[in-house]
Design an enzyme around this catalytic site. Structure first.
Site, PDB file in Angstrom:
ATOM      1  CG  ASN A   1      -7.774   9.600   3.130  1.00 14.13           C
ATOM      2  OD1 ASN A   1      -8.576   8.732   3.497  1.00 14.13           O
ATOM      3  ND2 ASN A   1      -8.052  10.738   2.127  1.00 14.13           N
ATOM      4  CB  VAL A   2      -2.749   6.236   6.006  1.00 14.62           C
ATOM      5  CG1 VAL A   2      -3.335   5.887   7.384  1.00 14.62           C
ATOM      6  CG2 VAL A   2      -3.061   5.067   5.032  1.00 14.62           C
TER       7      VAL A   2
ATOM      8  NE  ARG B   1      -3.504   0.257   2.555  1.00 16.34           N
ATOM      9  CZ  ARG B   1      -4.154   0.865   3.751  1.00 16.34           C
ATOM     10  NH1 ARG B   1      -4.062  -0.009   4.660  1.00 16.34           N
ATOM     11  NH2 ARG B   1      -4.749   2.110   3.724  1.00 16.34           N
TER      12      ARG B   1
ATOM     13  CB  THR C   1     -15.598   9.971   5.255  1.00 11.03           C
ATOM     14  OG1 THR C   1     -15.480   9.213   6.423  1.00 11.03           O
ATOM     15  CG2 THR C   1     -16.172  11.457   5.370  1.00 11.03           C
ATOM     16  CB  SER C   2     -18.690   5.265   5.024  1.00 11.19           C
ATOM     17  OG  SER C   2     -17.679   4.703   5.579  1.00 11.19           O
TER      18      SER C   2
ATOM     19  CG  HIS D   1      -7.370   6.969  11.107  1.00 13.14           C
ATOM     20  ND1 HIS D   1      -8.662   6.738  10.510  1.00 13.14           N
ATOM     21  CD2 HIS D   1      -8.003   7.099  12.372  1.00 13.14           C
ATOM     22  CE1 HIS D   1      -9.725   6.864  11.246  1.00 13.14           C
ATOM     23  NE2 HIS D   1      -9.010   6.902  12.502  1.00 13.14           N
TER      24      HIS D   1
HETATM   25  C1  BV8 Z   1     -10.359   3.148  19.054  1.00 16.43           C
HETATM   26  C2  BV8 Z   1      -5.581   3.284   9.129  1.00 16.43           C
HETATM   27  C3  BV8 Z   1      -9.840   2.787  21.358  1.00 16.43           C
HETATM   28  C4  BV8 Z   1      -4.892   1.928   8.963  1.00 16.43           C
HETATM   29  C5  BV8 Z   1      -7.991   2.950   9.854  1.00 16.43           C
HETATM   30  C6  BV8 Z   1     -17.044   4.090  19.025  1.00 16.43           C
HETATM   31  C7  BV8 Z   1     -15.990   4.646  19.845  1.00 16.43           C
HETATM   32  C8  BV8 Z   1     -14.648   4.548  19.405  1.00 16.43           C
HETATM   33  C9  BV8 Z   1     -14.199   3.432  18.885  1.00 16.43           C
HETATM   34  C10 BV8 Z   1     -15.185   2.664  18.389  1.00 16.43           C
HETATM   35  C11 BV8 Z   1     -16.610   2.985  18.365  1.00 16.43           C
HETATM   36  N1  BV8 Z   1     -17.347   2.105  17.908  1.00 16.43           N
HETATM   37  C12 BV8 Z   1     -16.350   0.981  17.074  1.00 16.43           C
HETATM   38  C13 BV8 Z   1     -15.105   1.362  17.319  1.00 16.43           C
HETATM   39  C14 BV8 Z   1     -14.059   0.666  17.203  1.00 16.43           C
HETATM   40  C15 BV8 Z   1     -13.266   1.106  15.757  1.00 16.43           C
HETATM   41  C16 BV8 Z   1     -14.363   1.446  14.707  1.00 16.43           C
HETATM   42  O1  BV8 Z   1     -14.821   2.615  14.518  1.00 16.43           O
HETATM   43  N2  BV8 Z   1     -14.984   0.421  14.078  1.00 16.43           N
HETATM   44  C17 BV8 Z   1     -15.750   0.660  12.962  1.00 16.43           C
HETATM   45  C18 BV8 Z   1     -15.447  -0.152  11.843  1.00 16.43           C
HETATM   46  C19 BV8 Z   1     -17.109   0.143  13.507  1.00 16.43           C
HETATM   47  N3  BV8 Z   1     -12.403   2.301  15.833  1.00 16.43           N
HETATM   48  C20 BV8 Z   1     -11.121   2.324  16.317  1.00 16.43           C
HETATM   49  O2  BV8 Z   1     -10.684   0.748  16.432  1.00 16.43           O
HETATM   50  C21 BV8 Z   1     -10.408   3.383  16.668  1.00 16.43           C
HETATM   51  N4  BV8 Z   1      -9.551   3.181  17.782  1.00 16.43           N
HETATM   52  O3  BV8 Z   1     -11.320   3.265  19.248  1.00 16.43           O
HETATM   53  O4  BV8 Z   1      -9.257   2.827  19.946  1.00 16.43           O
HETATM   54  C22 BV8 Z   1      -8.751   3.234  22.332  1.00 16.43           C
HETATM   55  C23 BV8 Z   1      -8.910   4.551  22.902  1.00 16.43           C
HETATM   56  C24 BV8 Z   1      -8.022   5.025  23.778  1.00 16.43           C
HETATM   57  C25 BV8 Z   1      -6.824   4.254  23.922  1.00 16.43           C
HETATM   58  C26 BV8 Z   1      -6.544   3.043  23.030  1.00 16.43           C
HETATM   59  C27 BV8 Z   1      -7.513   2.428  22.255  1.00 16.43           C
HETATM   60  C28 BV8 Z   1      -9.249   3.382  15.379  1.00 16.43           C
HETATM   61  C29 BV8 Z   1      -9.858   3.274  14.171  1.00 16.43           C
HETATM   62  C30 BV8 Z   1      -8.604   3.705  13.226  1.00 16.43           C
HETATM   63  C31 BV8 Z   1      -8.428   2.435  12.223  1.00 16.43           C
HETATM   64  N5  BV8 Z   1      -7.622   2.559  11.235  1.00 16.43           N
HETATM   65  N6  BV8 Z   1      -7.022   3.282   8.861  1.00 16.43           N
HETATM   66  C32 BV8 Z   1      -5.018   1.556   7.210  1.00 16.43           C
HETATM   67  O5  BV8 Z   1      -5.368   2.723   6.578  1.00 16.43           O
HETATM   68  O6  BV8 Z   1      -4.862   0.402   7.095  1.00 16.43           O
HETATM   69  S1  BV8 Z   1      -9.507   2.816   9.510  1.00 16.43           S
HETATM   70  C33 BV8 Z   1      -9.777   3.370   7.871  1.00 16.43           C
HETATM   71  O7  BV8 Z   1     -11.308   3.800   7.741  1.00 16.43           O
HETATM   72  C34 BV8 Z   1      -9.122   4.582   7.353  1.00 16.43           C
HETATM   73  O8  BV8 Z   1      -8.469   5.382   8.099  1.00 16.43           O
HETATM   74  C35 BV8 Z   1     -10.399   5.350   6.583  1.00 16.43           C
HETATM   75  O9  BV8 Z   1     -10.048   6.616   6.163  1.00 16.43           O
HETATM   76  C36 BV8 Z   1     -11.374   5.375   7.819  1.00 16.43           C
HETATM   77  C37 BV8 Z   1     -12.526   5.722   7.409  1.00 16.43           C
HETATM   78  O10 BV8 Z   1     -12.960   5.008   6.183  1.00 16.43           O
HETATM   79  P1  BV8 Z   1     -13.433   6.121   4.958  1.00 16.43           P
HETATM   80  O11 BV8 Z   1     -12.244   7.029   4.830  1.00 16.43           O
HETATM   81  O12 BV8 Z   1     -14.803   6.796   5.477  1.00 16.43           O
HETATM   82  O13 BV8 Z   1     -13.592   5.038   3.651  1.00 16.43           O
HETATM   83  P2  BV8 Z   1     -14.868   4.406   3.323  1.00 16.43           P
HETATM   84  O14 BV8 Z   1     -14.129   3.183   2.274  1.00 16.43           O
HETATM   85  O15 BV8 Z   1     -15.385   3.651   4.499  1.00 16.43           O
HETATM   86  O16 BV8 Z   1     -15.890   5.400   2.669  1.00 16.43           O
HETATM   87  C38 BV8 Z   1     -15.339   5.791   1.203  1.00 16.43           C
HETATM   88  C39 BV8 Z   1     -16.318   6.835   0.935  1.00 16.43           C
HETATM   89  O17 BV8 Z   1     -15.913   7.739  -0.171  1.00 16.43           O
HETATM   90  C40 BV8 Z   1     -17.693   6.311   0.646  1.00 16.43           C
HETATM   91  O18 BV8 Z   1     -18.728   7.442   1.409  1.00 16.43           O
HETATM   92  C41 BV8 Z   1     -17.900   6.435  -0.759  1.00 16.43           C
HETATM   93  O19 BV8 Z   1     -19.108   6.998  -1.134  1.00 16.43           O
HETATM   94  C42 BV8 Z   1     -16.936   7.776  -1.113  1.00 16.43           C
HETATM   95  N7  BV8 Z   1     -16.267   7.782  -2.326  1.00 16.43           N
HETATM   96  C43 BV8 Z   1     -15.951   6.897  -3.211  1.00 16.43           C
HETATM   97  N8  BV8 Z   1     -15.115   7.254  -4.283  1.00 16.43           N
HETATM   98  C44 BV8 Z   1     -15.569   8.485  -4.161  1.00 16.43           C
HETATM   99  C45 BV8 Z   1     -16.263   9.044  -3.322  1.00 16.43           C
HETATM  100  N9  BV8 Z   1     -16.396  10.234  -2.994  1.00 16.43           N
HETATM  101  C46 BV8 Z   1     -16.222  11.199  -3.595  1.00 16.43           C
HETATM  102  N10 BV8 Z   1     -15.690  10.800  -5.019  1.00 16.43           N
HETATM  103  C47 BV8 Z   1     -15.025   9.837  -5.471  1.00 16.43           C
HETATM  104  N11 BV8 Z   1     -14.590   9.349  -6.386  1.00 16.43           N
END
Ligand code: BV8
Length: 237
Positions: free
Chosen positions: A93-94, A62, A177-178, A110
């Protein structure tokens, strides 16, 4: 006390969809990374503990692709807005496409693919660009180098400074972002109720933030149009 809104300050909150037209995959679209790979087996501390070489290889690939990618018209328009007003980018984004487009205030929630860090309690960071990390390649403190990104279950970074900027911005653009990942997505609750609020994506997020105008479409098409409108309005002040 409610912070004073700054009408000519813009904050951009971006996700993977912004980089899609630069050729980088999103996460939850049909061809997204987490639809073709298990995030738990590749983007979690547990994965790193059980199969570090698989995780390292996933991020090396990546990192190389992200470094080969070019900023698109949306990244460039966001960077150009700095000529008209203060612009702060808050990104999930990373990749480094905002910085490479010329944006100067970029807050990564992130982490950053182009950087490596050690695995000690106070890790040092090393800039890699697009280079790989090898297993056995260590930080100066002797710990194994890993990607400097935030995995699931790891703490999201820069939340306080991001919230402060969202609280007083007069213009907020959420793009690509979603809003699935927390606590990053929860930051949008801090946006000033009187700010201009636009969300650009190809699909309407299930959890639309309150009082945001939704514009459905491609970022590389819609972001330059919005930025042009904002710039014209500001330049007549
Ligand atoms: C944590 C880096 C605790 C690595 C990523 C509530 C509160 C807190 C935590 C949670 C909670 N509920 C659940 C959790 C746990 C979890 C979480 O959120 N899970 C989800 C999936 C349910 N969260 C965590 O684990 C977080 N940490 O809470 O730790 C803690 C606290 C204190 C001390 C210690 C621990 C950490 C989460 C970070 C994970 N890392 N990425 C890597 O990249 O490999 S996540 C990943 O998702 C990326 O960062 C990404 O940016 C992020 C969000 O995704 P999106 O960017 O939105 O991308 P997606 O594909 O979803 O959507 C794309 C969008 O683009 C769509 O809408 C589409 O329509 C649109 N699109 C597509 N093409 C286009 C477009 N729009 C315009 N033009 C286009 N051409």
């Amino acid at each position: 006390m409610k912070p004073k809104m700054q009408p000519d300050k813009a904050v951009i909150f971006s996700g993977a969809g912004l980089s899609a037209e630069s050729g980088l995959p999103t996460f939850r679209d049909a061809d997204g990374l987490w639809n073709n790979h298990s995030w738990f087996e590749l983007a979690s501390p547990q994965a790193w503990a059980s199969q570090p070489e698989v995780v390292q290889a996933f991020y090396n690939e990546r990192r190389h692709k992200a470094w080969e990618a070019q900023p698109n018209a949306a990244h460039l328009a966001i960077a150009a807005l700095e000529a008209t007003c203060e612009v702060v980018v808050i990104t999930q984004n990373v990749d480094a496409l905002h910085e490479r487009a010329g944006s100067t205030q970029v807050i990564h929630l992130h982490g950053e693919l182009a950087w490596a860090r050690g695995t000690s309690a106070e890790p040092k960071r090393y800039h890699l660009g697009g280079e790989s990390i090898a297993m056995g390649q260590c930080c100066e403190d002797g710990t194994q180098l890993r990607p400097d990104v935030v995995w699931f279950g790891e703490q999201t970074r820069n939340m306080d400074v991001a919230r402060r900027h969202l609280r007083n911005a007069g213009k907020v653009l959420v793009v690509g972002t979603s809003l699935t990942v927390h606590p990053a997505a929860s930051l949008l609750g801090a946006v000033h109720y009187m700010a201009q609020k636009v969300l650009i994506a190809k699909e309407r997020p299930e959890a639309m933030p309150p009082r945001f105008h939704f514009a459905c479409g491609n970022a590389a098409t819609l972001v330059p149009r919005l930025i042009q409108r904002w710039s014209s309005a500001l330049s007549c002040i």
